[in-house]
Scaffold this active site. Sequence first.
Site, PDB file in Angstrom:
ATOM      1  N   TYR A 143       0.821  -1.061   0.022  1.00  0.00           N
ATOM      2  CA  TYR A 143      -0.044   0.063   0.056  1.00  0.00           C
ATOM      3  C   TYR A 143       1.011   1.206  -0.065  1.00  0.00           C
ATOM      4  O   TYR A 143       1.796   1.492   1.040  1.00  0.00           O
ATOM      5  CB  TYR A 143      -0.942   0.032   1.201  1.00  0.00           C
ATOM      6  CG  TYR A 143      -2.055   0.830   1.097  1.00  0.00           C
ATOM      7  CD1 TYR A 143      -2.332   1.749   0.142  1.00  0.00           C
ATOM      8  CD2 TYR A 143      -2.909   0.896   2.322  1.00  0.00           C
ATOM      9  CE1 TYR A 143      -3.414   2.561   0.308  1.00  0.00           C
ATOM     10  CE2 TYR A 143      -4.092   1.864   2.281  1.00  0.00           C
ATOM     11  CZ  TYR A 143      -4.391   2.480   1.241  1.00  0.00           C
ATOM     12  OH  TYR A 143      -5.232   3.357   1.451  1.00  0.00           O
ATOM     13  N   LYS A 168      -1.059  -1.014  -4.324  1.00  0.00           N
ATOM     14  CA  LYS A 168      -2.383  -0.150  -4.037  1.00  0.00           C
ATOM     15  C   LYS A 168      -1.833   1.223  -3.685  1.00  0.00           C
ATOM     16  O   LYS A 168      -1.050   1.615  -2.965  1.00  0.00           O
ATOM     17  CB  LYS A 168      -3.234  -0.636  -2.800  1.00  0.00           C
ATOM     18  CG  LYS A 168      -4.317   0.192  -2.605  1.00  0.00           C
ATOM     19  CD  LYS A 168      -4.964  -0.294  -1.315  1.00  0.00           C
ATOM     20  CE  LYS A 168      -6.244   0.610  -1.353  1.00  0.00           C
ATOM     21  NZ  LYS A 168      -7.099   0.180   0.024  1.00  0.00           N
TER      22      LYS A 168
END
Length: 341
Positions: A143, A168
């Site tokens: 992330y 992400k």
Amino acid sequence: MTSAPLAARLTHVAGPLFFPVTAYGPDGALDLDAYRAHVREGVAAGAAAVFACCGTGEFHALTPEEFLACVAAAVEETAGRVPVVAGAGYGTALAVQYARLAEEAGADGLLAMPPYLVVADQEGLLRHYTALAGATSLETIVYQRDNAVFTPGTVVELARVDGIVGLKDGYGDLELMQRIISAVRTEEPDRDFLYFNGLPTAELTGLAYRGIGVTLYSSAVFCFVPEIALAFHRALTTGDDTTANRLLDGFYRPLVELRGKGRGYAVSLVKAGVRLGGLDVGEVRPPLSEPAPAHIKELAEIIERGRAVLRSDDGDDGPDGAGAGTGTEGGAGTGTEGGAA
């Protein structure tokens, strides 16, 4: 856990990625019954995957025991129909501990959140995520946001790590993302690396991310009005920019403007939306706080305007118009219905 690799199951998805909130009772303790209902109804509504105990799920507020219980409950409720990805964060040692708990609970993968507080250099970030990916057999999505922003070269190195399957993006720099995608494609042409739009209310930037080839995204909206999230996902997938823009103008832009009125609203507004839909998932835990009553009222009005867009698209402007293929106006976890996702 299912036998199919997580990356393969997420390559082509038929619905939004669901980031359930974590439910608490009146005393502030974990409410697993409400959480199970929320997950169950989200899967029934058409979620393509369940990301348990991530940003919208208040990962930061959970004890290890609560985390294990929530991930296990999500695995049980999905029953292999969709993959379950669990959050893992903090410093390397704690992140590894949470990763192993997620594996014990039967999760299919990990969403590796930024390290706690420290601002590390690229070498330190690479060492952190390499250690996390090597700690379990779970496939890992990294992330990018806040204090974990990567150069294209670092993402190339991450893509070479066994077990890391995607990135992400919660940072929102489209030029950087384009350079990252290009670098991985050039340096690792045989690598099927996944990219996700992970910005809060990711639908607002969905058209822009689609332009650079990023079609996967987290949907906090799916938590409380899945019919709107599904209609937008369908429009984005089919290239129906007319419907996408109507929902952006009538629902998503006002929602994002409301979200900007309070700190922590990327989580607390979502939780308020689930409660408005009929499922009592409790309040957010400190250090977050609840939205102002006027803002919850505004949220209810925005939700109704979004549903009115769907009724108009269905040719039914009446109050009983159906919601975009769900057959209800409930939300994921209403008993009948994605953040800092």
